[in-house]
Write a protein that holds these residues in place. Structure first.
Motif, mmCIF file in Angstrom:
data_model
loop_
_atom_site.group_PDB
_atom_site.id
_atom_site.type_symbol
_atom_site.label_atom_id
_atom_site.label_comp_id
_atom_site.label_asym_id
_atom_site.label_seq_id
_atom_site.Cartn_x
_atom_site.Cartn_y
_atom_site.Cartn_z
ATOM 1 N N ASP A 188 -8.979 -8.559 -9.797
ATOM 2 C CA ASP A 188 -9.638 -7.813 -8.693
ATOM 3 C C ASP A 188 -8.943 -8.355 -7.700
ATOM 4 O OD1 ASP A 188 -11.245 -6.157 -10.140
ATOM 5 O OD2 ASP A 188 -12.934 -7.704 -10.143
ATOM 6 N N PRO A 189 -8.671 -7.625 -6.457
ATOM 7 C CA PRO A 189 -9.227 -6.313 -6.370
ATOM 8 C C PRO A 189 -8.619 -5.171 -7.068
ATOM 9 C CG PRO A 189 -8.372 -6.800 -4.343
ATOM 10 C CD PRO A 189 -8.300 -8.127 -5.112
ATOM 11 N N ALA A 190 -7.242 -5.483 -7.444
ATOM 12 C CA ALA A 190 -6.367 -4.257 -8.076
ATOM 13 C C ALA A 190 -6.975 -3.883 -9.371
ATOM 14 C CB ALA A 190 -5.150 -4.790 -8.304
ATOM 15 N N ARG A 191 -7.751 -4.917 -10.154
ATOM 16 C CA ARG A 191 -8.158 -4.366 -11.399
ATOM 17 C C ARG A 191 -9.280 -3.214 -11.464
ATOM 18 N NH1 ARG A 191 -12.618 -7.696 -15.045
ATOM 19 N NH2 ARG A 191 -13.516 -6.918 -13.189
ATOM 20 N N GLU A 192 -9.893 -3.106 -10.278
ATOM 21 C CA GLU A 192 -10.849 -1.976 -10.037
ATOM 22 C C GLU A 192 -9.843 -0.671 -9.890
ATOM 23 O OE1 GLU A 192 -13.328 -2.699 -6.810
ATOM 24 O OE2 GLU A 192 -13.891 -4.796 -7.439
ATOM 25 N N TYR A 193 -8.734 -0.681 -9.451
ATOM 26 C CA TYR A 193 -7.946 0.365 -9.295
ATOM 27 C C TYR A 193 -7.348 1.087 -10.524
ATOM 28 C CZ TYR A 193 -8.335 -0.199 -4.154
ATOM 29 O OH TYR A 193 -8.851 -0.253 -2.910
ATOM 30 N N ALA A 194 -7.296 0.146 -11.301
ATOM 31 C CA ALA A 194 -6.527 0.387 -12.836
ATOM 32 C C ALA A 194 -7.501 1.083 -13.641
ATOM 33 C CB ALA A 194 -6.016 -0.785 -13.276
ATOM 34 N N GLY A 214 0.759 -1.134 0.057
ATOM 35 C CA GLY A 214 0.059 0.047 -0.050
ATOM 36 C C GLY A 214 0.826 1.112 0.104
ATOM 37 N N LEU A 215 0.054 2.404 -0.166
ATOM 38 C CA LEU A 215 0.859 3.751 -0.205
ATOM 39 C C LEU A 215 1.429 3.878 1.075
ATOM 40 C CD1 LEU A 215 -1.786 5.834 -2.175
ATOM 41 C CD2 LEU A 215 0.760 5.030 -2.982
ATOM 42 N N GLU A 257 -3.270 -8.021 -5.170
ATOM 43 C CA GLU A 257 -3.953 -7.802 -3.935
ATOM 44 C C GLU A 257 -3.669 -5.996 -3.487
ATOM 45 O OE1 GLU A 257 -2.739 -10.453 -0.567
ATOM 46 O OE2 GLU A 257 -1.191 -11.328 -2.539
ATOM 47 N N VAL A 258 -4.582 -5.634 -2.748
ATOM 48 C CA VAL A 258 -4.269 -4.168 -2.346
ATOM 49 C C VAL A 258 -4.466 -4.241 -0.909
ATOM 50 C CG1 VAL A 258 -5.534 -1.996 -2.184
ATOM 51 C CG2 VAL A 258 -5.622 -3.586 -4.412
ATOM 52 N N ARG A 259 -3.335 -4.081 -0.253
ATOM 53 C CA ARG A 259 -3.112 -4.379 1.118
ATOM 54 C C ARG A 259 -3.074 -3.042 1.920
ATOM 55 N NH1 ARG A 259 2.048 -8.555 0.968
ATOM 56 N NH2 ARG A 259 1.011 -10.195 -0.262
ATOM 57 N N GLY A 260 -3.549 -1.921 1.345
ATOM 58 C CA GLY A 260 -3.511 -0.689 1.872
ATOM 59 C C GLY A 260 -4.143 0.266 1.026
ATOM 60 N N GLU A 261 -3.966 1.467 1.171
ATOM 61 C CA GLU A 261 -4.298 2.644 0.615
ATOM 62 C C GLU A 261 -3.632 2.362 -0.590
ATOM 63 O OE1 GLU A 261 -6.825 4.756 1.306
ATOM 64 O OE2 GLU A 261 -7.136 3.865 2.974
ATOM 65 N N PRO A 272 2.429 6.805 4.003
ATOM 66 C CA PRO A 272 1.370 7.872 4.518
ATOM 67 C C PRO A 272 1.628 9.020 4.021
ATOM 68 C CG PRO A 272 2.223 6.653 6.427
ATOM 69 C CD PRO A 272 3.264 6.088 5.261
ATOM 70 N N ALA A 273 2.736 9.582 3.556
ATOM 71 C CA ALA A 273 2.902 10.908 2.838
ATOM 72 C C ALA A 273 2.311 10.737 1.401
ATOM 73 C CB ALA A 273 4.486 11.160 2.595
ATOM 74 N N ALA A 274 2.099 9.739 0.949
ATOM 75 C CA ALA A 274 1.340 9.685 -0.447
ATOM 76 C C ALA A 274 -0.122 9.779 -0.337
ATOM 77 C CB ALA A 274 1.953 8.606 -1.452
ATOM 78 N N VAL A 275 -0.745 9.122 0.855
ATOM 79 C CA VAL A 275 -2.085 8.889 1.016
ATOM 80 C C VAL A 275 -2.961 10.001 0.513
ATOM 81 C CG1 VAL A 275 -3.873 8.172 2.605
ATOM 82 C CG2 VAL A 275 -1.816 7.053 2.424
ATOM 83 N N PRO A 276 -2.446 11.309 1.161
ATOM 84 C CA PRO A 276 -3.528 12.588 0.925
ATOM 85 C C PRO A 276 -3.512 12.746 -0.565
ATOM 86 C CG PRO A 276 -2.084 13.235 2.965
ATOM 87 C CD PRO A 276 -1.579 11.581 2.212
ATOM 88 N N LEU A 277 -2.430 12.679 -1.174
ATOM 89 C CA LEU A 277 -2.270 12.935 -2.701
ATOM 90 C C LEU A 277 -3.161 12.105 -3.531
ATOM 91 C CD1 LEU A 277 1.565 13.578 -3.199
ATOM 92 C CD2 LEU A 277 -0.385 15.390 -2.724
ATOM 93 N N ALA A 278 -3.429 10.696 -2.967
ATOM 94 C CA ALA A 278 -4.421 9.885 -3.716
ATOM 95 C C ALA A 278 -5.716 10.285 -3.376
ATOM 96 C CB ALA A 278 -3.834 8.350 -3.238
ATOM 97 N N VAL A 279 -6.170 10.584 -2.334
ATOM 98 C CA VAL A 279 -7.496 11.101 -1.918
ATOM 99 C C VAL A 279 -7.606 12.250 -2.806
ATOM 100 C CG1 VAL A 279 -8.734 11.886 0.053
ATOM 101 C CG2 VAL A 279 -7.110 9.961 0.388
ATOM 102 N N LEU A 280 -6.770 13.322 -2.745
ATOM 103 C CA LEU A 280 -7.144 14.465 -3.157
ATOM 104 C C LEU A 280 -7.377 14.149 -4.758
ATOM 105 C CD1 LEU A 280 -4.545 16.825 -1.605
ATOM 106 C CD2 LEU A 280 -7.004 17.040 -1.474
ATOM 107 N N ALA A 281 -6.540 13.435 -5.544
ATOM 108 C CA ALA A 281 -6.793 13.206 -6.984
ATOM 109 C C ALA A 281 -8.112 12.382 -7.316
ATOM 110 C CB ALA A 281 -5.591 12.100 -7.390
#
Length: 505
Positions: free
Chosen positions: A204-210, A146-147, A180-184, A149-158
């Motif tokens: 899936d679940p990664a495919r949903e993020y792509a 997963g991402l 697999e998606v083990r975090g944000e 911590p420093a990158a999580v807000p950027l992903a959320v904002l995007a």
């Protein structure tokens, strides 16, 4: 056929290719393809606002060089640097030379603590909010867990913005090899991947993020092994595998499939399994079980027998399990036969596991995630989170071909070869009886001469297409409608009358 390769295999191929090219040439190829895809998504590059989320790896370099190309075409490009001291120097210089700008993504001095707190620099949120396009170059295919911590807000904002989010090679935060998606993780609208697909883009679940994926040719193919880690059939592959009767064929030469399904409580399971079998290309369907009246009333062409299976007549393959309730005897008898056997639904619960492992004829298991969890002694949640490892473990543990149903249907053989991922389907197929139709269809293909891996893969492909067509623009669909649509999609696949499914854009 689309192929996907593991990170280790891709890295080895890249090293071979880079040894033959001038320094930096491979990254320039990737950046060129990325920039072209971004330009297509923007429509109008001049005057557009582009934000690059740049990590310390080569993905950050790809994003910076692509950003430089967009800046030269008149886009306003800003790079947000998560690790300024480790940013790709050549890419950063190219961006600045093209008129782009760069700034720290983290708030305050980048001293480690601020990055761990996940703070963002002043004005970063506004930059992302106003962007037309956000490019995710945070982490490459080697990332895990997963991402940060420093990158999580950027992903959320995007994700919250109106911008189109484009991932470089793979959405940051997802596992390239397992899906697999083990975090944000970054949720992209599109992913531009280089050289070959990575398994996580197809599962899936990664495919949903792509989002939609585009494959950019960077010259990697000659350096990849002939056998992939993951395969996805396409129309031409399926058309080549579908059985077709010859002039001398009769119903027996075309194959006879036996269906041992249904009970007094669940006669519909028998009807639906038979309906799938009748549309799967076999010359005849023998039904064995207590739901014979319901089957013959709906499908008078079925050869009905009260049983037991050993007295029903010769078959080339069996389907056992849908709706049989607690009749373990019928499951045991079918498993004792010397022909290919598909085991589904109640059959998966009732089957003697040692007997499955001991079979010498091919066996095909078709569980959903809950049934797979019971077979593996784990939880449904663990299976759904790690579908690729789960289907491989099922096939290896039981010495069988395993078809794991779900949002992405996976098929693995017992020999450890490439896993097949089905590219068709629709969420509307999550309806009662749909799996019974799939079982009958796959069993018929087994009887028609396909091996277990091909029968399962082709059945999943046709079943998924039939679900799409039956659902139309997005309406509820019943299992009977899916079965009735199989003949139409079969004709379309053979005749090329249906656009081949694609994850591209």
């Amino acid at each position: 056929m689309r192929s996907a390769y593991s990170v280790e295999t891709v890295r080895a191929a890249e090293r071979e290719l880079m040894a033959r090219l001038p320094e930096g040439a491979l990254m320039q190829r990737a950046a060129s393809g990325l920039a072209a895809a971004c330009a297509e998504l923007l429509g109008r590059v001049y005057g557009s606002r582009v934000v690059l989320l740049v990590g310390s790896g080569d993905n950050g370099g790809d994003a910076l060089y692509a950003g430089a190309r967009l800046a030269r075409r008149g886009a306003g490009v800003t790079a947000l640097l998560l690790a300024p001291e480790r940013t790709h120097p050549g890419g950063l210089a190219a961006l600045r030379a093209a008129g782009g700008s760069a700034r720290e993504a983290a708030g305050g001095a980048l001293d480690g603590r601020a990055a761990e707190d996940g703070a963002v620099a002043a004005g970063v949120a506004e930059l992302i909010r106003r962007a037309d396009l956000v490019v995710d170059g945070i982490v490459g295919i080697g990332g895990s867990g997963g991402l940060r911590p420093a990158a999580v807000p950027l992903a959320v904002l995007a994700r919250a913005s109106d911008a189109v989010v484009v991932a470089v090679d793979l959405p940051s935060g997802v596992e390239a090899d397992s899906g697999e998606v083990r975090g944000e993780a970054v949720r992209a609208d599109a992913t531009v991947t280089f050289g070959t697909h990575k398994p996580g883009l197809l599962i899936d679940p990664a495919r949903e993020y792509a989002g939609a994926t585009r494959l950019v040719d960077i010259g990697l193919r000659p350096h990849l092994p002939p056998t992939a880690d993951l395969e996805a059939l396409q129309h031409a592959d399926v058309a080549a595998l579908l059985p077709s009767p010859a002039a001398e064929s009769d119903k027996y030469r075309r194959g006879v499939v036996g269906v041992a399904a249904g009970s007094a409580r669940y006669p519909g399971a028998a009807v639906l399994a038979v309906s799938g079998a009748l549309h799967g290309g076999a010359g005849a369907v023998r039904y064995v079980g207590p739901a014979g009246d319901a089957v013959i009333a709906r499908f008078p062409e079925t050869l009905v027998s009260a049983g037991p299976p050993s007295k029903a007549g010769r078959v080339q393959a069996w389907v056992v399990g849908p709706g049989v309730g607690d009749d373990a005897g019928v499951v045991d008898e079918v498993l004792a036969s010397d022909v290919p056997v598909l085991v589904d639904a109640d059959g998966l619960r009732l089957a003697d596991r040692a007997a499955v492992r001991a079979r010498t004829a091919p066996t095909l298991l078709t569980p959903h995630a809950g049934e797979a969890a019971a077979l593996l002694g784990t939880s449904r949640e663990e299976v759904e989170a790690a579908r690729l490892p789960a289907v491989r473990e099922l096939a290896a543990r039981y010495g069988a071909t395993a078809l794991l149903k779900g949002s992405t249907t996976l098929v693995a053989g017992p020999d450890g070869g490439p896993v097949r991922v089905n590219p068709t389907g629709t969420p509307w197929l999550a309806t009662a009886g749909s799996g019974d139709v799939l079982s009958g269809l796959a069993g018929s293909l087994l009887a028609g001469g396909l091996d277990a891996l091909d029968a399962a893969s082709v059945a999943a492909y046709l079943h998924g297409l039939a679900g799409r067509v039956a659902a139309g623009e997005g309406a509820p669909v019943g299992a009977s409608e899916v079965a009735a649509t199989v003949a139409r999609v079969w004709r379309d696949v053979v005749g090329g009358g249906w656009a081949a499914p694609s994850a591209g854009y």
